[in-house]
Design a protein around this motif. Structure first.
Motif, PDB file in Angstrom:
ATOM      1  N   LYS A  71     -34.439  18.915 -53.611  1.00 39.24           N
ATOM      2  CA  LYS A  71     -33.151  19.536 -53.961  1.00 39.24           C
ATOM      3  C   LYS A  71     -31.993  18.545 -53.850  1.00 39.24           C
ATOM      4  O   LYS A  71     -30.904  18.796 -54.356  1.00 39.24           O
ATOM      5  CB  LYS A  71     -32.867  20.732 -53.042  1.00 39.24           C
ATOM      6  CG  LYS A  71     -33.706  21.948 -53.338  1.00 39.24           C
ATOM      7  CD  LYS A  71     -33.148  23.188 -52.660  1.00 39.24           C
ATOM      8  CE  LYS A  71     -33.156  23.064 -51.154  1.00 39.24           C
ATOM      9  NZ  LYS A  71     -32.595  24.196 -50.434  1.00 39.24           N
ATOM     10  N   SER A  72     -32.233  17.421 -53.135  1.00 33.88           N
ATOM     11  CA  SER A  72     -31.163  16.438 -52.978  1.00 33.88           C
ATOM     12  C   SER A  72     -31.041  15.539 -54.209  1.00 33.88           C
ATOM     13  O   SER A  72     -30.033  14.869 -54.380  1.00 33.88           O
ATOM     14  CB  SER A  72     -31.436  15.571 -51.748  1.00 33.88           C
ATOM     15  OG  SER A  72     -32.573  14.775 -51.981  1.00 33.88           O
ATOM     16  N   THR A 218     -27.393  15.308 -55.744  1.00 32.84           N
ATOM     17  CA  THR A 218     -26.573  16.514 -55.833  1.00 32.84           C
ATOM     18  C   THR A 218     -26.086  16.971 -54.471  1.00 32.84           C
ATOM     19  O   THR A 218     -25.157  17.756 -54.385  1.00 32.84           O
ATOM     20  CB  THR A 218     -27.364  17.656 -56.484  1.00 32.84           C
ATOM     21  OG1 THR A 218     -28.640  17.718 -55.847  1.00 32.84           O
ATOM     22  CG2 THR A 218     -27.560  17.405 -57.961  1.00 32.84           C
ATOM     23  N   ASP A 219     -26.739  16.516 -53.422  1.00 35.30           N
ATOM     24  CA  ASP A 219     -26.387  17.005 -52.092  1.00 35.30           C
ATOM     25  C   ASP A 219     -26.563  15.879 -51.076  1.00 35.30           C
ATOM     26  O   ASP A 219     -27.677  15.599 -50.638  1.00 35.30           O
ATOM     27  CB  ASP A 219     -27.280  18.206 -51.745  1.00 35.30           C
ATOM     28  CG  ASP A 219     -26.826  18.915 -50.478  1.00 35.30           C
ATOM     29  OD1 ASP A 219     -26.163  18.268 -49.640  1.00 35.30           O
ATOM     30  OD2 ASP A 219     -27.141  20.111 -50.331  1.00 35.30           O
ATOM     31  N   HIS A 220     -25.471  15.233 -50.730  1.00 36.69           N
ATOM     32  CA  HIS A 220     -25.555  14.050 -49.863  1.00 36.69           C
ATOM     33  C   HIS A 220     -25.977  14.400 -48.439  1.00 36.69           C
ATOM     34  O   HIS A 220     -26.700  13.651 -47.797  1.00 36.69           O
ATOM     35  CB  HIS A 220     -24.213  13.303 -49.852  1.00 36.69           C
ATOM     36  CG  HIS A 220     -23.964  12.567 -51.133  1.00 36.69           C
ATOM     37  ND1 HIS A 220     -24.368  11.269 -51.330  1.00 36.69           N
ATOM     38  CD2 HIS A 220     -23.405  12.964 -52.293  1.00 36.69           C
ATOM     39  CE1 HIS A 220     -24.043  10.898 -52.552  1.00 36.69           C
ATOM     40  NE2 HIS A 220     -23.457  11.912 -53.166  1.00 36.69           N
ATOM     41  N   ARG A 221     -25.495  15.557 -47.963  1.00 32.78           N
ATOM     42  CA  ARG A 221     -25.852  15.987 -46.615  1.00 32.78           C
ATOM     43  C   ARG A 221     -27.363  16.223 -46.533  1.00 32.78           C
ATOM     44  O   ARG A 221     -28.047  15.723 -45.643  1.00 32.78           O
ATOM     45  CB  ARG A 221     -25.100  17.277 -46.284  1.00 32.78           C
ATOM     46  CG  ARG A 221     -25.022  17.610 -44.808  1.00 32.78           C
ATOM     47  CD  ARG A 221     -24.201  18.877 -44.615  1.00 32.78           C
ATOM     48  NE  ARG A 221     -25.096  20.016 -44.534  1.00 32.78           N
ATOM     49  CZ  ARG A 221     -25.350  20.674 -43.395  1.00 32.78           C
ATOM     50  NH1 ARG A 221     -24.767  20.304 -42.291  1.00 32.78           N
ATOM     51  NH2 ARG A 221     -26.162  21.694 -43.375  1.00 32.78           N
ATOM     52  N   LEU A 222     -27.870  16.965 -47.526  1.00 35.74           N
ATOM     53  CA  LEU A 222     -29.298  17.263 -47.557  1.00 35.74           C
ATOM     54  C   LEU A 222     -30.115  15.984 -47.710  1.00 35.74           C
ATOM     55  O   LEU A 222     -31.192  15.841 -47.143  1.00 35.74           O
ATOM     56  CB  LEU A 222     -29.600  18.226 -48.701  1.00 35.74           C
ATOM     57  CG  LEU A 222     -31.040  18.737 -48.774  1.00 35.74           C
ATOM     58  CD1 LEU A 222     -31.377  19.561 -47.563  1.00 35.74           C
ATOM     59  CD2 LEU A 222     -31.253  19.550 -50.039  1.00 35.74           C
ATOM     60  N   ASP A 262     -31.458  22.568 -42.625  1.00 39.04           N
ATOM     61  CA  ASP A 262     -30.954  23.054 -43.905  1.00 39.04           C
ATOM     62  C   ASP A 262     -30.318  24.440 -43.770  1.00 39.04           C
ATOM     63  O   ASP A 262     -29.576  24.875 -44.643  1.00 39.04           O
ATOM     64  CB  ASP A 262     -32.116  23.100 -44.915  1.00 39.04           C
ATOM     65  CG  ASP A 262     -31.623  23.299 -46.336  1.00 39.04           C
ATOM     66  OD1 ASP A 262     -30.479  22.890 -46.618  1.00 39.04           O
ATOM     67  OD2 ASP A 262     -32.374  23.850 -47.165  1.00 39.04           O
ATOM     68  N   ASN A 274     -32.776  31.541 -48.644  1.00 40.97           N
ATOM     69  CA  ASN A 274     -33.173  30.139 -48.670  1.00 40.97           C
ATOM     70  C   ASN A 274     -34.638  29.943 -48.340  1.00 40.97           C
ATOM     71  O   ASN A 274     -35.379  29.258 -49.052  1.00 40.97           O
ATOM     72  CB  ASN A 274     -32.364  29.396 -47.596  1.00 40.97           C
ATOM     73  CG  ASN A 274     -31.518  28.323 -48.181  1.00 40.97           C
ATOM     74  OD1 ASN A 274     -31.780  27.897 -49.305  1.00 40.97           O
ATOM     75  ND2 ASN A 274     -30.517  27.871 -47.461  1.00 40.97           N
TER      76      ASN A 274
END
Lengths: 433, 152
Positions: A71-72, A218-222, A262, A274
């Motif tokens: 997902k990242s 799309t998701d730096h934290r993830l 997450d 989720n």
């Protein structure tokens, strides 16, 4: 004696039904397992004991980790980045994407790997206006080659590693060297067959060079979380002997930690949503296939049929480790090209274990495990039905207007597979036999 | 229901379909053959999908295809998208028909029409079962108009 024949009968019927592909293989395996219990060959407790938690835990754990990590967008990033490293030249991308596929596949399931790489590949080839067939062909082989390199790369290795109790490091030390050689040979042969004749216009290449791979994240934290957990899991695998954890526990622990990271701080409903999605991405068909298969094989093993067969095989090879090892590898390779390698390997494991007395105990069997892994994993490249990654790529390609014909694929892939196994043949002789 | 709706023949071009959709501000066009038999819908979303790389458009239609999260890494301009569209512009709409969209019969219950309008967010063809001919279309406006009328 009659129990033995009944159990063997159930096993053969299960395999025949799996090969016919008329009924989903997870249903077949579960029905076979149920037969073992209903026919009184195994009690329910014995059947459940046959299910290896280590295998199941590792499979589910890795599936969860990957489904969150993807997902990242990190895998798309990797594919685009690699294409730009070779200035978007068609031949360079052909080689680079093979290497990326192989490396990813060493740590992820092969089917997952191709599902991640193929869409990016199709976008790149569409921009370059080149035929995607060589790329997809090369990625099929690369995914099966790369998967052979580690304990977690391919279901046969997961089976061998978890059931025999081999460590992550043992796979790296014994298999990765020869897989690197096979990968180099694969990349070179792809270049000779297709790459050296491929061209693309300067404008088309400029378009690919203009891709901004950072935008794929799309998701730096993830991304940070999942890379941290993935590294932690790999470190745990490498040091599993010292920390006293087996692969199944490590895989599931990694999955649990990543799910925690997450979801922490999110509302209860959001968490439920989720997690439902993440669990939905676990390939339950594969999991229940394994569960059923384990019980079927436990039944056959329980009746002593596998020990009998093992004795016969040892007798046939005259108890010679070299002949047995090479025989296991070549037979696995050719069979895996035609039939699903998971049930084959699952049956071979207890069979080889039963050969221990003839080869001086469990340590004497080591070369046979490597032979089994190399044969079963690489053999899957031989035909379009040899491994699930092959069919997955072919399916996507067909729908995208790139026909994948069984014979056309086999004509090139089967000889290449034989070359790869021949390299392993030399390697086995040199290192172990 | 609107009788004698705007339709397109299957051998007319995708470009023509685009012009008709724009001109009439429609969400979809019923596609018919030479004798007026209903074949399926040509959806506005189909036109949008033709502007994307092929694999991205496919993943909407076939769930098991590998999914890209987004295509923000592509730096294509709208000109590039137009270039992509030109490849399909002269193809007959018959090659791009969506056949599995819901179809109403003249005697279909009103609630089914409402449900399908809600689900497809498009508008629905009404087809005579015996002849296979398109009788008319039901749009969200038809239904909402009736609702407003009853309140007035």
């Amino acid at each position: 004696m009659s129990a033995m024949w009944t159990a063997v009968g159930v096993l053969i019927a299960t395999y025949a039904a799996v090969m016919s592909e008329k009924i989903n293989r997870s249903i077949v395996a579960l029905l076979g397992a149920l037969m073992m219990i209903v026919l009184g060959i195994l009690s329910q407790e014995q059947a459940v004991e046959g299910i290896d938690f280590n295998t199941i835990g590792l499979l589910i754990g890795m599936m969860i980790i990957v489904s969150i990590t993807r997902k990242s967008g990190v895998f798309e990033y990797l594919a685009i980045w690699s294409a730009k490293q070779v200035k978007a030249s068609p031949a360079g991308i052909l080689a680079m994407l093979a290497v990326v596929t192989a490396v990813m596949s060493a740590f992820l399931d092969n089917v997952t790997t191709v599902l991640l790489v193929v869409p990016v590949t199709l976008i790149i080839t569409e921009q370059l206006k080149v035929n995607p067939y060589p790329y997809l062909f090369s990625q099929i082989l690369a995914s099966n080659i790369g998967g052979t390199a580690t304990l977690i790369g391919d279901p046969p290795n997961i089976l061998i590693g978890t059931q025999v109790g081999l460590s992550f490091n043992q796979f790296v030390v014994n298999l990765t060297p020869v897989i690197l050689i096979v990968l180099v040979v694969h990349v070179l042969s792809m270049h000779l067959i297709w790459g050296r004749r491929m061209t693309a216009s300067t404008e088309a290449r400029a378009k690919v060079m203009a891709f901004d791979e950072r935008r794929a994240i799309t998701d730096h934290r993830l991304l940070k979380q999942s890379l941290a957990v993935l590294s932690l899991v790999i470190v745990a695998f490498v040091s599993s002997r010292y920390i006293g954890l087996e692969a199944g526990a490590i895989g599931l622990a990694g999955a649990a930690i990543l799910m925690l990271l997450d979801n922490v701080g999110k509302s209860a409903e959001h968490q439920t949503e989720n997690i439902t999605k993440v669990f939905g991405e676990v390939e339950w068909i594969t999991i229940f296939f394994f569960v059923g298969l384990f019980m079927v094989i436990a039944g056959v093993e329980h009746t002593g049929a596998l020990r009998l067969l093992a004795d016969m095989l040892v007798e046939a090879t005259g108890g010679d480790l070299q002949i047995t090892g090479l025989g296991v590898m070549w037979a696995s390779a050719v069979l895996s090209a035609i039939v699903d390698n998971i049930p084959f390997v699952a049956t071979m494991i207890p069979l080889i274990k039963a050969m221990a007395p003839s080869f001086g105990g469990p340590d004497g069997l080591m070369p046979l495990w490597w032979a089994l892994s190399l044969g079963a994993c690489l053999g899957g490249n031989g035909t379009l039905i040899g491994a699930s990654a092959n069919l997955t790529v072919a399916g996507i390609a067909e729908r995208n207007g790139v026909p994948f014909r069984f014979l056309h694929y086999t004509k090139i892939a089967f000889p290449l597979m034989l070359i790869h196994v021949a390299i392993c043949h030399v390697y086995l002789l040199w290192r172990f036999l | 229901m609107t009788t004698a709706p705007v339709t397109i023949r299957r051998d007319e071009s995708v470009r023509k379909a685009l012009q008709m959709l724009l001109k009439h501000k429609l969400l979809a066009l019923p596609v018919v053959d030479e004798s007026g038999r209903y074949l399926g819908m040509f959806l506005r979303s189909r036109l949008v999908s033709l502007l994307l790389p092929r694999i991205v458009a496919l993943e909407q239609e076939i769930p098991e295809v590998g999914r890209l999260l987004e295509v923000g890494f592509m730096t294509d301009s709208i000109d590039d998208a137009q270039e992509r569209f030109q490849v399909f512009a002269d193809q007959p709409v018959g090659d791009h028909v969506q056949e599995d969209t819901p179809v109403l019969r003249p005697d279909s219950p009103v609630m089914n029409a409402v449900l399908f309008l809600y689900r497809t967010r498009s508008y629905l063809p009404v087809v005579d079962e015996a002849s296979g001919k398109l009788v008319g279309v039901v749009s969200t406006w038809d239904v909402l108009g009736k609702i407003a009328g009853s309140r007035a």
